[in-house]
Write an enzyme that holds these catalytic residues in place. Structure first.
Site, PDB file in Angstrom:
ATOM      1  N   THR A  57       6.808  -1.199  -3.115  1.00  0.00           N
ATOM      2  CA  THR A  57       7.296  -0.636  -4.525  1.00  0.00           C
ATOM      3  C   THR A  57       6.306   0.291  -4.668  1.00  0.00           C
ATOM      4  O   THR A  57       4.796   0.638  -3.390  1.00  0.00           O
ATOM      5  CB  THR A  57       6.617  -1.270  -5.757  1.00  0.00           C
ATOM      6  OG1 THR A  57       7.913  -1.937  -6.323  1.00  0.00           O
ATOM      7  CG2 THR A  57       6.167  -0.688  -6.836  1.00  0.00           C
ATOM      8  N   ASP A  97       5.955  -2.399   2.696  1.00  0.00           N
ATOM      9  CA  ASP A  97       6.121  -2.106   1.295  1.00  0.00           C
ATOM     10  C   ASP A  97       4.479  -1.327   2.433  1.00  0.00           C
ATOM     11  O   ASP A  97       4.174  -1.239   3.097  1.00  0.00           O
ATOM     12  CB  ASP A  97       5.504  -3.356   0.651  1.00  0.00           C
ATOM     13  CG  ASP A  97       5.254  -2.774  -0.508  1.00  0.00           C
ATOM     14  OD1 ASP A  97       5.194  -1.616  -1.041  1.00  0.00           O
ATOM     15  OD2 ASP A  97       4.496  -3.829  -1.323  1.00  0.00           O
ATOM     16  N   GLY A 144      -1.350  -3.385  -5.360  1.00  0.00           N
ATOM     17  CA  GLY A 144      -1.098  -3.448  -7.206  1.00  0.00           C
ATOM     18  C   GLY A 144      -1.361  -1.745  -7.662  1.00  0.00           C
ATOM     19  O   GLY A 144      -1.255  -2.506  -8.950  1.00  0.00           O
ATOM     20  N   GLU A 189       5.305  -8.517  -5.335  1.00  0.00           N
ATOM     21  CA  GLU A 189       5.274  -7.936  -3.881  1.00  0.00           C
ATOM     22  C   GLU A 189       4.179  -8.797  -2.747  1.00  0.00           C
ATOM     23  O   GLU A 189       4.845  -8.960  -1.856  1.00  0.00           O
ATOM     24  CB  GLU A 189       4.385  -7.149  -3.967  1.00  0.00           C
ATOM     25  CG  GLU A 189       4.844  -5.206  -4.003  1.00  0.00           C
ATOM     26  CD  GLU A 189       3.709  -4.421  -4.805  1.00  0.00           C
ATOM     27  OE1 GLU A 189       2.241  -4.672  -4.230  1.00  0.00           O
ATOM     28  OE2 GLU A 189       4.302  -3.562  -4.356  1.00  0.00           O
TER      29      GLU A 189
END
Ligand code: 5RP
Length: 226
Positions: free
Chosen positions: A32, A85, A99, A107
């Site tokens: 993300t 990621d 985060g 994650e």
């Protein structure tokens, strides 16, 4: 090269890495954030080559689906061969803070399952010690005060992230004053032991295996084994 161009460059390198290392019948974990968004958009050009993905957030799942890339439930997947990621900080041991986008719990779950975790960052994320970036902690809403007090006792300064509810229905505290994290893995465990903490953004007990890092000079690949 601007930071935005460096994010694009490392995303391109991550697509190349994926095409080289992901088996035809294997599943890909997709992270993300803005760097991952470039990765997803570039991956779409090769979607016929990807058997399926698992996503670390609803946002990334939506972006993948928009491109016609299949997204599966992690519980229905026997193995995630590769997980790509971004990160907010990475130290020389490939330990991370993650985060910033609030997706840390999913994650960490995908990273735990993945055989290989490939972290993609631009050079601005590389640090000697973790902790200048405020550490995101996902917390059950009713435990917000309890967890905040426990964090203050540890020397941290928690700040409630306003107007954010995670994909799991929880809140985020961003914790300042934890710099420098000398033993990130110990702090990761200590924070996990506070009742009400769902997950914290230190990825030290399961660090990245491979780091792709972009700079003005190009993209470098760093392996945890080297
Ligand atoms: C989201 C994350 C991201 O990977 C991290 O915040 C980096 O994001 P970006 O690529 O936008 O800098 O951990 O929860």
């Amino acid at each position: 090269m601007t930071l935005e161009k460096q994010k694009q460059a490392v995303a391109e390198a991550a697509v190349e890495y994926t095409l080289k290392h992901l088996d035809f019948d294997s599943y890909l974990g997709v992270g993300t954030g803005s760097t991952c968004n470039y990765f997803i958009d570039l991956l779409a050009e090769h979607k016929g080559r990807i058997a399926g993905t698992v996503a670390s957030s609803e946002q990334s799942a939506q972006r993948l689906r928009t491109h016609g890339i299949p997204v599966l439930d992690l519980n229905g997947v026997d193995e995630v061969q590769l997980y790509v990621d971004g990160a907010d900080e990475v130290n020389p041991h490939l330990e991370l803070i993650k985060g910033g986008g609030g997706a840390l719990t999913r994650e960490k779950i995908v990273a735990a399952v993945a055989k290989e975790f490939v972290c993609i960052v631009d050079q601005s994320k590389q640090v000697k010690h973790l902790g200048k970036f405020a550490l995101p902690i996902e917390v059950v809403p009713m435990a917000r005060s309890h967890v905040s007090l426990a964090i203050i006792k540890l020397g941290g300064e928690p700040v409630y992230r306003e107007n954010v509810i995670t994909d799991n229905g929880n809140i985020i505290l961003d914790v300042h004053r934890l710099y420098p994290m000398v033993s990130a893995s110990t702090l990761e465990q200590t924070l996990n032991n506070i009742t009400g903490v769902v997950c914290n953004g230190i990825f030290a007990n399961r660090p990245a295996d491979t780091l792709l890092v972009s700079s003005r000079k190009g993209v470098e690949t760093i392996s945890a084994k080297s």
